[in-house]
Design a protein around this motif. Sequence first.
Motif, mmCIF file in Angstrom:
data_model
loop_
_atom_site.group_PDB
_atom_site.id
_atom_site.type_symbol
_atom_site.label_atom_id
_atom_site.label_comp_id
_atom_site.label_asym_id
_atom_site.label_seq_id
_atom_site.Cartn_x
_atom_site.Cartn_y
_atom_site.Cartn_z
ATOM 1 N N THR A 126 160.859 -12.848 56.655
ATOM 2 C CA THR A 126 160.217 -12.212 56.675
ATOM 3 C C THR A 126 159.284 -12.138 57.847
ATOM 4 N N TYR A 127 159.571 -13.498 58.567
ATOM 5 C CA TYR A 127 159.056 -12.625 60.403
ATOM 6 C C TYR A 127 159.235 -11.513 61.180
ATOM 7 N N ALA A 169 158.055 -7.955 59.317
ATOM 8 C CA ALA A 169 156.401 -8.054 59.262
ATOM 9 C C ALA A 169 156.400 -7.895 60.658
ATOM 10 N N GLN A 170 157.281 -8.263 61.757
ATOM 11 C CA GLN A 170 157.901 -7.417 62.648
ATOM 12 C C GLN A 170 157.133 -6.042 63.264
ATOM 13 N N ARG A 223 156.893 -4.466 60.553
ATOM 14 C CA ARG A 223 156.014 -3.271 60.356
ATOM 15 C C ARG A 223 154.441 -3.533 61.019
ATOM 16 N N PHE A 224 154.374 -4.740 61.824
ATOM 17 C CA PHE A 224 152.969 -4.720 62.549
ATOM 18 C C PHE A 224 153.887 -4.771 64.053
ATOM 19 N N SER A 268 149.991 -9.908 66.257
ATOM 20 C CA SER A 268 151.297 -9.421 65.072
ATOM 21 C C SER A 268 152.063 -11.191 65.738
ATOM 22 N N LEU A 273 149.830 -13.017 62.631
ATOM 23 C CA LEU A 273 150.304 -12.922 61.466
ATOM 24 C C LEU A 273 151.276 -12.686 60.899
ATOM 25 N N SER A 274 152.405 -11.909 61.736
ATOM 26 C CA SER A 274 153.685 -12.905 61.370
ATOM 27 C C SER A 274 154.082 -13.565 61.090
ATOM 28 N N CYS A 276 152.682 -15.259 57.040
ATOM 29 C CA CYS A 276 153.036 -14.813 56.798
ATOM 30 C C CYS A 276 154.624 -15.361 56.251
ATOM 31 N N ALA A 277 155.707 -15.631 57.108
ATOM 32 C CA ALA A 277 156.274 -16.446 56.943
ATOM 33 C C ALA A 277 156.252 -17.447 56.696
#
Length: 289
Positions: free
Chosen positions: A170-171, A174-175, A177-178, A188, A191-192, A195-196
């Motif tokens: 997930t991390y 997300a990385q 994406r961000f 980033s 936030l990542s 979320c993770a």
Amino acid sequence: MVAGAVAGVLEHCLMYPVDCVKTRMQSLQPDPAARYRNVLEALWRIMRTEGWWRPMRGLNITATGAGPAHALYFACYEKLKKTLSDVIHPGGNSHIANGAAGCVATLLHDAAMNPAEVVKQRMQMYNSPYRRVTDCVRAVWQKEGAGAFYRSYTTQLTMNVPFQAIHFMTYELAQERFNPHRRYHPGSHVLSGACAGAVAAALTTPLDVCKTLLNTQEAPASNSNGGGRVTGLAGAFRTVYRVGGLTAYFRGVQARVIYQIPSTAIAWSVYELFKYLLTRRQEERRAGK
């Protein structure tokens, strides 16, 4: 390893009061005085009735274990992530490699952290008879033997292997994406990481409840087991269901998610910061030569 150790110690120390609440909320048959509606109410009641520093009891053993555990954890992850990605997807980022690296890193992390978890959770419970870490370690060693410090190790791995696989995948997603260019970008990373932590925590709560039971050996749960100790993941699952039904598997899920969101955000942001500072210093030294 330095970046990982700093990140681990800060993560556990800053979020320790919430971790104390999570442990209590996972209790299968808590004392009436230790039944809480939510995290904030629990923290307020613990401090008001048991002392302002009560939520911090056991912090020292956690900090001692978190340093080496997270040093091994992040070092192993970084090395394996690169090695496996080069094999699976040369020149790119492989989510399979990220998940596999997280699983292997967990083996080392939990081997170093499990004894500290046992002591920490026994000191966090309501009406815990232990005031000092040394008292708890001595009592567990004398009454239950050295194996008690690793009684929940297989359960811990069963929980943390999927947790860390979900967490790292997930991390990294997300990385992408961000922070697609993978530069140091504090926002980033925070936030990542958040979320993770939230996704992984929510999905693995039932296993965390079983781990807490194996570590604490609560009297009501032991009594429902014929007065003997609860052993093994299967035994813990049966005992949790017998005492509290299906809903018992998600006791403390709110506290666990609330704990993990800032916890993983802190860990990743501190880790990425120190990694950036250390690697930049190395690059400056090379440039100077």
